[in-house]
Write a protein that holds these residues in place. Structure first.
Motif, PDB file in Angstrom:
ATOM      1  N   ASP A  11     -29.780  43.620 -23.457  1.00  0.00           N
ATOM      2  CA  ASP A  11     -30.483  44.900 -23.877  1.00  0.00           C
ATOM      3  C   ASP A  11     -30.436  46.102 -22.975  1.00  0.00           C
ATOM      4  N   GLU A  12     -30.457  47.187 -23.516  1.00  0.00           N
ATOM      5  CA  GLU A  12     -30.476  48.665 -22.966  1.00  0.00           C
ATOM      6  C   GLU A  12     -31.644  48.535 -22.064  1.00  0.00           C
ATOM      7  N   VAL A  13     -31.414  49.053 -20.748  1.00  0.00           N
ATOM      8  CA  VAL A  13     -32.587  49.289 -19.924  1.00  0.00           C
ATOM      9  C   VAL A  13     -33.583  50.401 -20.297  1.00  0.00           C
ATOM     10  N   THR A  14     -34.827  50.127 -20.595  1.00  0.00           N
ATOM     11  CA  THR A  14     -35.757  51.107 -21.193  1.00  0.00           C
ATOM     12  C   THR A  14     -36.934  51.183 -20.112  1.00  0.00           C
ATOM     13  N   ASP A  15     -37.660  52.134 -20.765  1.00  0.00           N
ATOM     14  CA  ASP A  15     -38.946  52.383 -19.878  1.00  0.00           C
ATOM     15  C   ASP A  15     -40.023  51.173 -19.997  1.00  0.00           C
ATOM     16  N   GLU A  16     -39.733  50.291 -21.109  1.00  0.00           N
ATOM     17  CA  GLU A  16     -40.569  49.076 -21.009  1.00  0.00           C
ATOM     18  C   GLU A  16     -40.221  48.035 -20.296  1.00  0.00           C
ATOM     19  N   ASN A  17     -38.741  47.713 -19.980  1.00  0.00           N
ATOM     20  CA  ASN A  17     -38.354  46.593 -19.222  1.00  0.00           C
ATOM     21  C   ASN A  17     -37.715  46.904 -18.072  1.00  0.00           C
ATOM     22  N   TRP A  18     -37.344  48.149 -17.424  1.00  0.00           N
ATOM     23  CA  TRP A  18     -36.691  48.545 -16.340  1.00  0.00           C
ATOM     24  C   TRP A  18     -37.514  47.753 -15.241  1.00  0.00           C
ATOM     25  N   ARG A  19     -38.755  47.635 -15.045  1.00  0.00           N
ATOM     26  CA  ARG A  19     -39.513  47.247 -13.701  1.00  0.00           C
ATOM     27  C   ARG A  19     -38.985  45.726 -13.922  1.00  0.00           C
ATOM     28  N   ALA A  20     -39.006  44.887 -14.874  1.00  0.00           N
ATOM     29  CA  ALA A  20     -38.552  43.569 -14.775  1.00  0.00           C
ATOM     30  C   ALA A  20     -37.006  43.525 -14.378  1.00  0.00           C
ATOM     31  N   VAL A  21     -36.309  44.401 -14.904  1.00  0.00           N
ATOM     32  CA  VAL A  21     -34.938  44.227 -14.297  1.00  0.00           C
ATOM     33  C   VAL A  21     -34.855  44.683 -12.873  1.00  0.00           C
ATOM     34  N   ALA A  22     -35.528  45.434 -12.323  1.00  0.00           N
ATOM     35  CA  ALA A  22     -35.565  46.082 -10.941  1.00  0.00           C
ATOM     36  C   ALA A  22     -35.939  44.880 -10.082  1.00  0.00           C
ATOM     37  N   ASP A  23     -36.803  43.887 -10.632  1.00  0.00           N
ATOM     38  CA  ASP A  23     -37.479  42.752  -9.718  1.00  0.00           C
ATOM     39  C   ASP A  23     -36.429  41.667  -9.767  1.00  0.00           C
ATOM     40  N   VAL A  24     -35.532  41.567 -10.466  1.00  0.00           N
ATOM     41  CA  VAL A  24     -34.597  40.332 -10.511  1.00  0.00           C
ATOM     42  C   VAL A  24     -34.009  40.272  -9.068  1.00  0.00           C
ATOM     43  N   ALA A  25     -34.163  38.721  -8.735  1.00  0.00           N
ATOM     44  CA  ALA A  25     -33.723  38.539  -7.520  1.00  0.00           C
ATOM     45  C   ALA A  25     -32.984  37.292  -7.482  1.00  0.00           C
ATOM     46  N   PRO A  26     -31.759  37.389  -6.604  1.00  0.00           N
ATOM     47  CA  PRO A  26     -30.825  36.045  -6.758  1.00  0.00           C
ATOM     48  C   PRO A  26     -31.444  34.974  -5.765  1.00  0.00           C
ATOM     49  N   ALA A  27     -30.857  33.998  -5.782  1.00  0.00           N
ATOM     50  CA  ALA A  27     -31.344  33.138  -4.755  1.00  0.00           C
ATOM     51  C   ALA A  27     -30.804  33.380  -3.253  1.00  0.00           C
ATOM     52  N   ASP A  28     -31.590  33.161  -2.236  1.00  0.00           N
ATOM     53  CA  ASP A  28     -31.464  33.421  -1.067  1.00  0.00           C
ATOM     54  C   ASP A  28     -29.922  33.476  -0.434  1.00  0.00           C
ATOM     55  N   ASP A  29     -29.051  32.248  -0.886  1.00  0.00           N
ATOM     56  CA  ASP A  29     -27.843  32.013  -0.380  1.00  0.00           C
ATOM     57  C   ASP A  29     -26.827  32.974  -1.174  1.00  0.00           C
ATOM     58  N   GLN A  30     -27.262  33.499  -2.070  1.00  0.00           N
ATOM     59  CA  GLN A  30     -26.482  34.507  -2.698  1.00  0.00           C
ATOM     60  C   GLN A  30     -26.364  35.940  -2.429  1.00  0.00           C
ATOM     61  N   ARG A  31     -27.323  36.376  -1.688  1.00  0.00           N
ATOM     62  CA  ARG A  31     -27.754  37.647  -1.057  1.00  0.00           C
ATOM     63  C   ARG A  31     -26.562  38.293  -0.233  1.00  0.00           C
ATOM     64  N   ARG A  32     -25.802  37.504   0.051  1.00  0.00           N
ATOM     65  CA  ARG A  32     -24.570  38.084   0.764  1.00  0.00           C
ATOM     66  C   ARG A  32     -23.429  38.429  -0.228  1.00  0.00           C
ATOM     67  N   PHE A  33     -23.623  38.088  -1.388  1.00  0.00           N
ATOM     68  CA  PHE A  33     -22.497  38.365  -2.509  1.00  0.00           C
ATOM     69  C   PHE A  33     -23.103  39.445  -3.249  1.00  0.00           C
ATOM     70  N   VAL A  34     -24.360  39.960  -3.515  1.00  0.00           N
ATOM     71  CA  VAL A  34     -24.892  40.540  -4.548  1.00  0.00           C
ATOM     72  C   VAL A  34     -26.099  40.998  -3.910  1.00  0.00           C
ATOM     73  N   ALA A  35     -26.545  42.233  -4.659  1.00  0.00           N
ATOM     74  CA  ALA A  35     -27.862  42.980  -4.195  1.00  0.00           C
ATOM     75  C   ALA A  35     -29.098  41.976  -4.126  1.00  0.00           C
ATOM     76  N   ALA A  36     -29.944  42.439  -3.188  1.00  0.00           N
ATOM     77  CA  ALA A  36     -31.232  41.600  -3.120  1.00  0.00           C
ATOM     78  C   ALA A  36     -31.949  41.605  -4.144  1.00  0.00           C
ATOM     79  N   LEU A  37     -32.154  42.911  -4.907  1.00  0.00           N
ATOM     80  CA  LEU A  37     -32.912  42.930  -6.070  1.00  0.00           C
ATOM     81  C   LEU A  37     -31.867  43.902  -7.060  1.00  0.00           C
ATOM     82  N   GLY A  38     -32.258  43.779  -8.312  1.00  0.00           N
ATOM     83  CA  GLY A  38     -31.656  44.270  -9.399  1.00  0.00           C
ATOM     84  C   GLY A  38     -31.882  46.047  -9.327  1.00  0.00           C
TER      85      GLY A  38
END
Length: 154
Positions: free
Chosen positions: A14-41
């Motif tokens: 989905d496009e990021v909208t006024d309705e869903n951007w907070r949920a996207v921003a809060d996406v967090a990977p597993a702790d062991d992946q944080r060296r490969f990707v951002a800690a939050l969306g």
């Protein structure tokens, strides 16, 4: 054609909208992946909003936002790029990432100018390397910083 995860939920982008951007921003990977990707969306959302290059998309499985992915077009190199994919830790191992990648590959391949899709990943990120290889991406031998580049001809 729809793409489903292992729980048979339809996975869409989905496009990021006024309705869903907070949920996207809060996406967090597993702790062991944080060296490969951002800690939050949120970091990738800011890159899209402020950088003027990337286009962010929400990954939704069923009714829930479960991840983030972004894409860009490199005019100089003539390739479309995929970047910034995060699947929320609670959703990992359910096939969401694979389904989201298949949706985005299809979406980009349908663009008239799309001839090649590229992405990069850290060489130590074995699950990402395996997923991308299974989807048909082939290492190019090039690097973007410390990340290996892989390409898919479409």
């Amino acid at each position: 054609m729809d793409f489903r995860d292992r729980q048979h939920r339809c996975v869409v982008l989905d496009e990021v909208t006024d309705e869903n951007w907070r949920a996207v921003a809060d996406v967090a990977p597993a702790d062991d992946q944080r060296r490969f990707v951002a800690a939050l969306g949120a970091r990738y959302l800011l890159l899209s909003l402020r950088g003027g290059v990337w286009n962010s998309l929400a990954i939704r499985a069923g009714d829930a936002v479960v991840g983030h992915v972004m894409w860009a077009y490199d005019e100089e190199g003539g390739a479309h790029w995929i970047g910034g994919m995060i699947v929320d830790a609670a959703e990992q191992g359910r096939g969401v990432g694979r389904a989201a990648m298949r949706v985005l590959i299809r979406r980009l391949a349908d663009l008239p100018a799309c001839r090649e899709i590229r992405l990069s990943y850290h060489p130590d990120n074995a699950p990402a390397a395996r997923l991308y290889a299974e989807l048909g991406f082939v290492p190019t031998g090039e690097f973007e910083g410390d990340e290996a580049v892989a390409a898919l001809a479409v």
